[in-house]
Design an enzyme around this catalytic site. Structure first.
Site, PDB file in Angstrom:
ATOM      1  N   LYS A 163       1.042  -0.979   0.198  1.00 33.79           N
ATOM      2  CA  LYS A 163       0.027  -0.387  -0.068  1.00 33.79           C
ATOM      3  C   LYS A 163       0.546   1.477   0.345  1.00 33.79           C
ATOM      4  O   LYS A 163       2.175   0.866   0.379  1.00 33.79           O
ATOM      5  CB  LYS A 163      -0.773   0.061   1.227  1.00 33.79           C
ATOM      6  CG  LYS A 163      -0.147   0.268   2.594  1.00 33.79           C
ATOM      7  CD  LYS A 163      -1.458   0.489   3.540  1.00 33.79           C
ATOM      8  CE  LYS A 163      -1.230   1.784   3.610  1.00 33.79           C
ATOM      9  NZ  LYS A 163      -0.182   2.771   5.250  1.00 33.79           N
ATOM     10  N   LYS A 197      -2.428  -9.614  11.073  1.00 34.29           N
ATOM     11  CA  LYS A 197      -2.646 -10.219  12.672  1.00 34.29           C
ATOM     12  C   LYS A 197      -3.742 -11.020  12.967  1.00 34.29           C
ATOM     13  O   LYS A 197      -4.942 -11.016  12.638  1.00 34.29           O
ATOM     14  CB  LYS A 197      -2.705  -9.112  12.925  1.00 34.29           C
ATOM     15  CG  LYS A 197      -1.899  -7.284  12.504  1.00 34.29           C
ATOM     16  CD  LYS A 197      -2.773  -6.412  13.019  1.00 34.29           C
ATOM     17  CE  LYS A 197      -1.977  -5.253  12.716  1.00 34.29           C
ATOM     18  NZ  LYS A 197      -0.879  -4.513  13.623  1.00 34.29           N
ATOM     19  N   HIS A 255      -6.322  -0.161   6.357  1.00 40.09           N
ATOM     20  CA  HIS A 255      -6.898  -1.029   6.917  1.00 40.09           C
ATOM     21  C   HIS A 255      -8.624  -0.862   7.830  1.00 40.09           C
ATOM     22  O   HIS A 255      -8.822  -2.452   8.314  1.00 40.09           O
ATOM     23  CB  HIS A 255      -6.223  -0.186   8.525  1.00 40.09           C
ATOM     24  CG  HIS A 255      -4.562  -1.349   7.964  1.00 40.09           C
ATOM     25  ND1 HIS A 255      -3.630  -1.578   6.492  1.00 40.09           N
ATOM     26  CD2 HIS A 255      -3.454   0.396   7.865  1.00 40.09           C
ATOM     27  CE1 HIS A 255      -2.478  -1.517   7.098  1.00 40.09           C
ATOM     28  NE2 HIS A 255      -2.216   0.183   7.088  1.00 40.09           N
ATOM     29  N   LYS A 355      -2.762   9.789  15.422  1.00 40.02           N
ATOM     30  CA  LYS A 355      -1.269  10.014  15.391  1.00 40.02           C
ATOM     31  C   LYS A 355      -1.736  11.011  16.544  1.00 40.02           C
ATOM     32  O   LYS A 355      -2.318  11.696  16.811  1.00 40.02           O
ATOM     33  CB  LYS A 355      -0.752  10.342  13.964  1.00 40.02           C
ATOM     34  CG  LYS A 355      -0.798   9.452  12.828  1.00 40.02           C
ATOM     35  CD  LYS A 355       0.623   8.890  12.792  1.00 40.02           C
ATOM     36  CE  LYS A 355       0.614   8.281  11.329  1.00 40.02           C
ATOM     37  NZ  LYS A 355       1.588   6.916  11.313  1.00 40.02           N
TER      38      LYS A 355
HETATM   39  C1  BG6 Z   1       0.525   1.616   7.938  1.00 40.82           C
HETATM   40  C2  BG6 Z   1       0.468   3.201   8.022  1.00 40.82           C
HETATM   41  O1  BG6 Z   1      -0.019   1.249   7.154  1.00 40.82           O
HETATM   42  O2  BG6 Z   1      -0.019   1.834   8.664  1.00 40.82           O
HETATM   43  C3  BG6 Z   1       1.697   4.161   8.667  1.00 40.82           C
HETATM   44  O3  BG6 Z   1       0.894   3.780   6.577  1.00 40.82           O
HETATM   45  C4  BG6 Z   1       0.744   3.506  10.107  1.00 40.82           C
HETATM   46  O4  BG6 Z   1       1.324   5.568   9.544  1.00 40.82           O
HETATM   47  C5  BG6 Z   1       0.965   1.717  10.714  1.00 40.82           C
HETATM   48  O5  BG6 Z   1       1.344   3.331  11.567  1.00 40.82           O
HETATM   49  C6  BG6 Z   1       0.282   0.896  11.261  1.00 40.82           C
HETATM   50  O6  BG6 Z   1       0.029  -0.423  11.495  1.00 40.82           O
HETATM   51  P1  BG6 Z   1       0.505  -0.461  12.630  1.00 40.82           P
HETATM   52  O7  BG6 Z   1       0.480  -2.301  12.378  1.00 40.82           O
HETATM   53  O8  BG6 Z   1       1.752  -0.698  14.111  1.00 40.82           O
HETATM   54  O9  BG6 Z   1      -0.860  -0.998  14.016  1.00 40.82           O
END
Ligand code: BG6
Length: 507
Positions: A163, A197, A255, A355
């Site tokens: 992605k 996951k 996601h 964030k």
């Molecule tokens: C990524 C994003 O796809 O997923 C990031 O580009 C983000 O910005 C990350 O931090 C989060 O992944 P996880 O597995 O840490 O929740």
């Protein structure tokens, strides 16, 4: 037998193959892909005839590439570093230096692949595009022109695409057309690491391998669903990418919609890739498109300003490296999503992603309807909480169900208790990157956990009106939440208007 069915009958080792990583000098390779391969070696899921070719512009020898990866795996594995396992993998790493538009580099790559095929006795190749999104199309075109993408009796050819898959509906459609100009859909693996996951995969098992949850998994019993994906970090040196993407593009159509589709899908007729993905796709297509007016009331954006997360002080997002000092990019999104079908009509799905939140937390909460209170008149009704099923994805992995119980004593007082299941405690799981399962599936040829073209496009179609309105209207109140808080006040108001509230993160 389809790979997905074989997998259900026990995990099997992948067949001989070479993995080519485009963008091998980047962060993803060292932070996720190579550690994931190392974990697969530990689980004995890679075959003897396995090799990796890193491909990137940086002039590095194979020897140096191995050294870099070794340093990194030491850091990743810590006390768990096993020199023999690593040696097994390291001896299989190779490197080709070259620009992605340089024909001569593809000739060198082809030579290496021929050598690997001769050694392995077949020519199965998995190309992994961990490059910048605008390079996906051109790389595939070069590969195809170099005669490297065609499946043949001697071996399969597959392409994993990272992605972001486009930056809006139009560019995603264009990229799909570009890729399918050179590859068959069955060769394209659009990866979304959330599907790697454990807890996310467990959603299917939890819902359909237990007799007691599915009958209440609908609008008659469920009041609403909440999804929170909070990160305790700022943009961490990714300002250049993030400034263009923003929280919505970065997390929601991919996601978050994967999570929603697995919570909401109808039982698939089997675990075969198409059966599962058909049902996911139906959910996405049943999500009501927002009108521009809806966007103003059902979608909230935020941008963090200076604040503290624990002992760390974060600057304004606008002061981060490679970020515009008047940036209109959101670092927080909350939305109310409605699925217009028989199971979910009038059950809102609230999502929030941000964030610089107080702590890392990814969880899905299914809140059930309140029971009638007549029976408990005269008791402290305020203490009666609706049942909540909380699926924790990160940092803890587990499931917890809350219910009311009588507090022991002579009077009728009611308290809330939780039944908890924690993966680590029960199964003693080892840390994983989330990429292990996905890479292994790609080696086996199982597309179940990868996104199909229509799913990607459906995700973009849902967020398109929000992107349009937010691009057209400058957010006048940015920054509107301090780093280390749970987002702007408007996120709480989004639920308060419906008489609801976000689940407290410290609950
Ligand atoms: C990524 C994003 O796809 O997923 C990031 O580009 C983000 O910005 C990350 O931090 C989060 O992944 P996880 O597995 O840490 O929740």
């Amino acid at each position: 037998m389809p790979a997905s069915r074989e997998r259900q009958n026990g995990t099997r080792c992948a067949g001989p193959c070479t993995m080519v990583i485009f963008g091998a000098s980047g962060d993803l390779t060292k932070r996720k892909l190579v550690p994931a391969l190392y974990n697969l070696v530990r689980q004995k899921l890679l075959p003897e005839e396995f090799s990796v070719i890193g491909f990137a512009r940086r002039e590095t020898s194979s020897h140096e590439f191995r050294e870099q990866m070794r340093r990194n795996i030491h850091e990743y594995a810590g006390d768990d570093f096993d020199a023999d396992l690593w040696q097994w993998l390291e001896s299989r790493l190779d490197y080709v230096a070259g620009a992605f538009d340089d024909d001569a580099a593809y000739v060198r790559l082809a030579q290496k692949l021929t050598e690997a095929a001769t050694a392995a006795g077949n020519s199965n190749v998995l190309f992994y595009l961990a490059a910048a999104p605008e390079q996906f199309g051109p790389i595939v075109e070069k590969l195809s022109r170099a005669g490297l993408t065609a499946d043949s009796a001697a071996g399969w050819r597959r392409v994993v695409v990272e992605k972001p898959f486009g930056r809006d509906l139009e560019s995603a459609r264009k990229l799909n057309i570009e890729l399918r100009g050179f590859l068959d859909e069955s060769q394209i693996y659009r990866i979304d690491h959330y599907l790697g996951k454990e807890t996310v995969q467990n959603l299917l098992v939890f819902r359909f391998a237990n007799g007691i949850f599915e009958p209440i998994w609908n609008r008659r019993y469920v009041d609403h669903v909440q999804i929170t994906v909070a990160e305790a970090l700022g943009v961490e040196g990714r300002g250049g990418y993030y400034e263009e993407a923003g929280a919505l593009r970065d997390m929601v159509p991919n996601h978050i919609f994967q999570l929603i589709s697995l919570v909401a899908l109808e039982p698939p007729i089997s675990f075969d890739a198409e059966a599962v993905r058909d049902e996911q796709s139906k959910v996405l297509r049943a999500i009501q498109p927002m009108s521009p007016e809806d966007v103003l009331t059902k979608a909230v954006r935020g941008q963090y300003g200076t604040g503290s997360i624990g002992v760390r002080r974060l600057p304004d997002y606008r002061q981060e490296d490679r970020v515009d000092s008047l940036s209109n990019t959101e670092t927080f999104v909350a939305m109310k999503v409605e699925i217009d079908n028989w199971r979910w009509k009038d059950v809102p799905f609230y999502l929030r992603v941000g964030k610089a939140m107080p702590r890392r937390l990814t969880e899905i909460t299914v809140q059930f309807r309140r029971p009638p209170f007549t029976l408990f008149r005269g008791t402290d009704i305020g203490a009666l909480q609706p049942n909540q099923l909380v699926i924790s994805v990160a940092p803890e992995e587990g499931i917890s169900l809350s219910f009311s119980a009588k507090i022991p004593g002579a009077t009728m007082r009611i308290g809330n208790v939780d039944m908890d299941f924690a993966y680590a405690k029960h199964f003693g799981t080892k840390p994983a990157t989330g990429y292990e399962r996905l890479l292994h599936d790609a080696f086996l040829g199982d597309q179940t956990l990868f996104q199909r073209a229509d799913m990607v496009e459906a995700g973009w179609a849902i967020v398109a009106p929000v992107l349009d309105v937010w691009t057209a209207l400058t957010a006048r109140d940015f920054p509107n939440y301090a780093a280390g808080t749970w987002g702007p006040a408007s996120a709480a108001e989004l639920l308060a208007r419906d008489g609801r509230s976000w689940r407290a993160a410290d609950q």
